[in-house]
Design an enzyme around this catalytic site. Structure first.
Site, short mmCIF file in Angstrom:
data_model
loop_
_atom_site.label_atom_id
_atom_site.label_comp_id
_atom_site.label_asym_id
_atom_site.label_seq_id
_atom_site.Cartn_x
_atom_site.Cartn_y
_atom_site.Cartn_z
N LYS A 1 40.36 28.36 35.39
CA LYS A 1 39.61 27.11 35.55
C LYS A 1 38.11 27.39 35.42
CE LYS A 1 37.56 27.83 39.66
NZ LYS A 1 36.11 27.85 39.91
N VAL B 1 39.38 39.56 37.15
CA VAL B 1 39.44 39.31 38.59
C VAL B 1 38.03 39.14 39.16
CG1 VAL B 1 41.61 40.56 38.85
CG2 VAL B 1 39.45 41.76 39.21
N ALA B 2 37.95 38.48 40.34
CA ALA B 2 36.68 38.25 41.03
C ALA B 2 35.63 37.73 40.06
CB ALA B 2 36.19 39.54 41.71
N GLY C 1 35.21 34.09 39.31
CA GLY C 1 34.88 32.67 39.41
C GLY C 1 35.75 31.80 38.54
N LEU C 2 36.89 32.35 38.07
CA LEU C 2 37.79 31.63 37.17
C LEU C 2 39.13 31.29 37.82
CD1 LEU C 2 37.12 33.75 33.93
CD2 LEU C 2 36.19 31.48 34.48
N ALA C 3 39.26 31.56 39.12
CA ALA C 3 40.47 31.22 39.89
C ALA C 3 41.72 31.92 39.37
CB ALA C 3 40.69 29.70 39.94
N GLY C 4 41.57 33.14 38.87
CA GLY C 4 42.75 33.87 38.36
C GLY C 4 43.80 34.08 39.43
N ASP D 1 41.25 26.80 45.84
CA ASP D 1 41.46 26.43 44.43
C ASP D 1 42.94 26.27 44.08
OD1 ASP D 1 38.79 26.28 43.68
OD2 ASP D 1 38.68 28.39 43.10
#
Length: 284
Positions: A10, A95-96, A98-101, A136
């Protein structure tokens, strides 16, 4: 039996923090949408009552620290499922970032296990489960484009933004969301993005106005703490992206680009700055 789920990343078209709540969380208002950079989750029943997670990525936990593991445990405990599950995470989202992985992996696990174990849990209930895992996760359960309020769990679906290219670039650092929120002073925010203007630009299919109204109040914290994020944002603007913003608490910066002909120049220019660069589309 096996099931497969995609777990898309996201981005935040806007992220506003209204106040710090008494429970320690922040009251937010944000517009989020999904892009076609995605992890792929494979789930398979196991005869014994256990949860096993594997991944080709060597940098993520494969135990109870993993959000997909927590999602599987939550659904097993809540619905008294005695079967085990093997979950493989094919990671593509950094990871980490800000893309809501991790949140999207957890949401995909909830959806997949709902199908695998034929639990028939309705979407709104899956979202409530997701809210127990992270702010999220409820949005990632259903995806699309939405206004998120509260601490992210109150969702109002809206139509998709005008179709465009999205160039994502993550510098080689990891950013802690809790650290960024911890350093934010909500009552000292000078400029708040306008959710109404973002929504109106989407409704009117005005790509130019969407780009003009992107905003994220966490930028002032992250950009001060991590100068490389500021440099990356400045670089993307110089290369000609139409609208540029940090996603979430960072450090990923995205650029919206309307003309495909501009994409290779921006992509290649950013590759000289960091290796995690992706040219993707908004999911509609």
């Amino acid at each position: 039996m096996k099931v497969f789920e995609k777990a898309p990343a996201k981005i935040n078209l806007s992220l506003d923090v209204l106040r710090k709540r008494e429970d320690g969380y922040h009251e937010v208002e944000m517009v989020m949408t999904m892009v076609d950079l995605a992890d792929r989750i494979e789930m398979q029943e196991l005869p014994r009552d256990t949860i096993i997670i594997s991944s080709q990525a060597g940098y993520i936990p494969l135990d109870e620290k993993n959000l997909a593991f927590q999602a599987a445990k939550l659904i097993k405990d809540r619905y008294d499922v005695k079967q085990g599950v093997y979950i493989h995470l094919d990671k593509k989202i950094p990871v980490a970032a800000g893309l809501a992985g991790g949140s999207s992996d957890a949401a995909a696990t909830l959806r997949g296990l709902n199908r695998l174990w034929r639990l028939n849990i309705p979407a709104d209930e899956l979202q409530r489960l997701g809210a127990e895992l992270g702010s999220d996760v409820p949005f990632c359960v259903t995806g699309g484009t939405a206004i998120a309020r509260g601490r992210g769990e109150k969702l109002e679906p809206i139509e998709s933004p005008p179709q465009c290219w999205v160039i994502l670039a993550k510098p080689p650092i990891n950013v802690s969301t809790s650290e960024i929120y911890g350093k934010l002073r909500a009552n000292a925010i000078q400029s708040h993005p306008s959710t109404d203007r973002i929504v109106q630009s989407i409704r009117d299919k005005r790509f130019d106005l969407l780009c003009d109204n992107l905003g994220n109040v966490l930028e002032e914290v992250t950009l001060d703490l991590y100068p490389e994020v500021r440099q990356l944002k400045d670089c993307m603007i110089r290369l000609g992206a139409d609208g540029v913003l940090m996603s979430g608490s960072g450090p990923t910066v995205f650029g919206l680009v309307s003309k495909e002909a501009k994409v290779p120049r921006i992509y290649n220019g950013l590759r000289g700055f960091c290796k995690d660069v992706y040219a993707v589309r908004i999911l509609t």
